[in-house]
Scaffold this motif. Sequence first.
Motif, PDB file in Angstrom:
ATOM      1  N   ILE A   1      -9.081   5.910  -6.790  1.00  0.00           N
ATOM      2  CA  ILE A   1      -7.639   5.771  -6.629  1.00  0.00           C
ATOM      3  C   ILE A   1      -6.907   7.116  -6.712  1.00  0.00           C
ATOM      4  O   ILE A   1      -5.813   7.280  -6.190  1.00  0.00           O
ATOM      5  CB  ILE A   1      -7.069   4.763  -7.653  1.00  0.00           C
ATOM      6  CG1 ILE A   1      -5.687   4.318  -7.235  1.00  0.00           C
ATOM      7  CG2 ILE A   1      -7.096   5.334  -9.058  1.00  0.00           C
ATOM      8  CD1 ILE A   1      -5.228   3.045  -7.881  1.00  0.00           C
TER       9      ILE A   1
ATOM     10  N   SER B   1       6.161  -0.139   1.331  1.00  0.00           N
ATOM     11  CA  SER B   1       5.261   0.149   2.456  1.00  0.00           C
ATOM     12  C   SER B   1       5.953   0.069   3.821  1.00  0.00           C
ATOM     13  O   SER B   1       5.833   1.000   4.625  1.00  0.00           O
ATOM     14  CB  SER B   1       4.052  -0.789   2.443  1.00  0.00           C
ATOM     15  OG  SER B   1       3.281  -0.603   1.295  1.00  0.00           O
TER      16      SER B   1
ATOM     17  N   ASP C   1      -5.422   1.772   3.115  1.00  0.00           N
ATOM     18  CA  ASP C   1      -5.859   2.672   2.034  1.00  0.00           C
ATOM     19  C   ASP C   1      -7.014   3.569   2.465  1.00  0.00           C
ATOM     20  O   ASP C   1      -7.726   4.108   1.635  1.00  0.00           O
ATOM     21  CB  ASP C   1      -6.229   1.886   0.776  1.00  0.00           C
ATOM     22  CG  ASP C   1      -7.406   0.941   0.986  1.00  0.00           C
ATOM     23  OD1 ASP C   1      -7.789   0.685   2.142  1.00  0.00           O
ATOM     24  OD2 ASP C   1      -7.940   0.443  -0.022  1.00  0.00           O
TER      25      ASP C   1
ATOM     26  N   TRP D   1      -0.695   4.705  -0.411  1.00  0.00           N
ATOM     27  CA  TRP D   1      -1.662   5.231   0.544  1.00  0.00           C
ATOM     28  C   TRP D   1      -1.195   5.232   1.987  1.00  0.00           C
ATOM     29  O   TRP D   1      -1.714   6.012   2.788  1.00  0.00           O
ATOM     30  CB  TRP D   1      -2.953   4.416   0.475  1.00  0.00           C
ATOM     31  CG  TRP D   1      -3.489   4.273  -0.896  1.00  0.00           C
ATOM     32  CD1 TRP D   1      -4.095   5.258  -1.642  1.00  0.00           C
ATOM     33  CD2 TRP D   1      -3.449   3.107  -1.717  1.00  0.00           C
ATOM     34  NE1 TRP D   1      -4.446   4.766  -2.868  1.00  0.00           N
ATOM     35  CE2 TRP D   1      -4.059   3.436  -2.954  1.00  0.00           C
ATOM     36  CE3 TRP D   1      -2.972   1.826  -1.550  1.00  0.00           C
ATOM     37  CZ2 TRP D   1      -4.203   2.537  -3.983  1.00  0.00           C
ATOM     38  CZ3 TRP D   1      -3.105   0.919  -2.581  1.00  0.00           C
ATOM     39  CH2 TRP D   1      -3.716   1.286  -3.780  1.00  0.00           C
TER      40      TRP D   1
ATOM     41  N   ALA E   1       0.821  -1.213   0.000  1.00  0.00           N
ATOM     42  CA  ALA E   1       0.000   0.000   0.000  1.00  0.00           C
ATOM     43  C   ALA E   1       0.853   1.261   0.000  1.00  0.00           C
ATOM     44  O   ALA E   1       0.474   2.267   0.584  1.00  0.00           O
ATOM     45  CB  ALA E   1      -0.924  -0.013   1.208  1.00  0.00           C
TER      46      ALA E   1
END
Length: 171
Positions: free
Chosen positions: A118, A39, A85, A10, A7
């Motif tokens: 997105i 991440s 997210d 995000w 992710a």
Amino acid sequence: MLPLKNAECWIGTALASLLQQTYEQLEVIVVDNGSTDRSPDIVRGFDDARVVFLSQRTGFLVEALNFGFTHISRHAEVIARQDADDVSLPTRIKSQLQLLTSNDQIALVGASHLNIDINGSFQRVVAALVDPRAIRARLRTGMPFAGPSIVAHRRLFDALGGYDTAFDGRL
């Protein structure tokens, strides 16, 4: 609790939204569930003692959540959930805690939420169910709350033994 897998787009925004809550007495447990992107590095870049970073090699969402539950501080009486997210508004947890603790009959609080695409563009509002009869009816067919919007008494999770792993990988 913040489950995480690939992710990197995000996770910085999601984690920042939790650390900027008006309710500051948080422990933010981030469970990396086998990410192969940047991440974990992004999470490690946050210099905040409230962030606890955990890692497990593989698994599905429920496994990551249950793993994270085993690492929650013993003194924590309430658990809030958010996904990697998702973004929480600054007053989310404080507002939900006020409702949760206002009535002994309430064990879990969900929230309405905004769906965004997105690119971060608004799509629609998804209203939370508030009528107890509607909540009970929805429980017969599915989850009445968006999982990442819940705040609940820890005793609820302890009594249930965490999330049911029978659903892992199906949702």
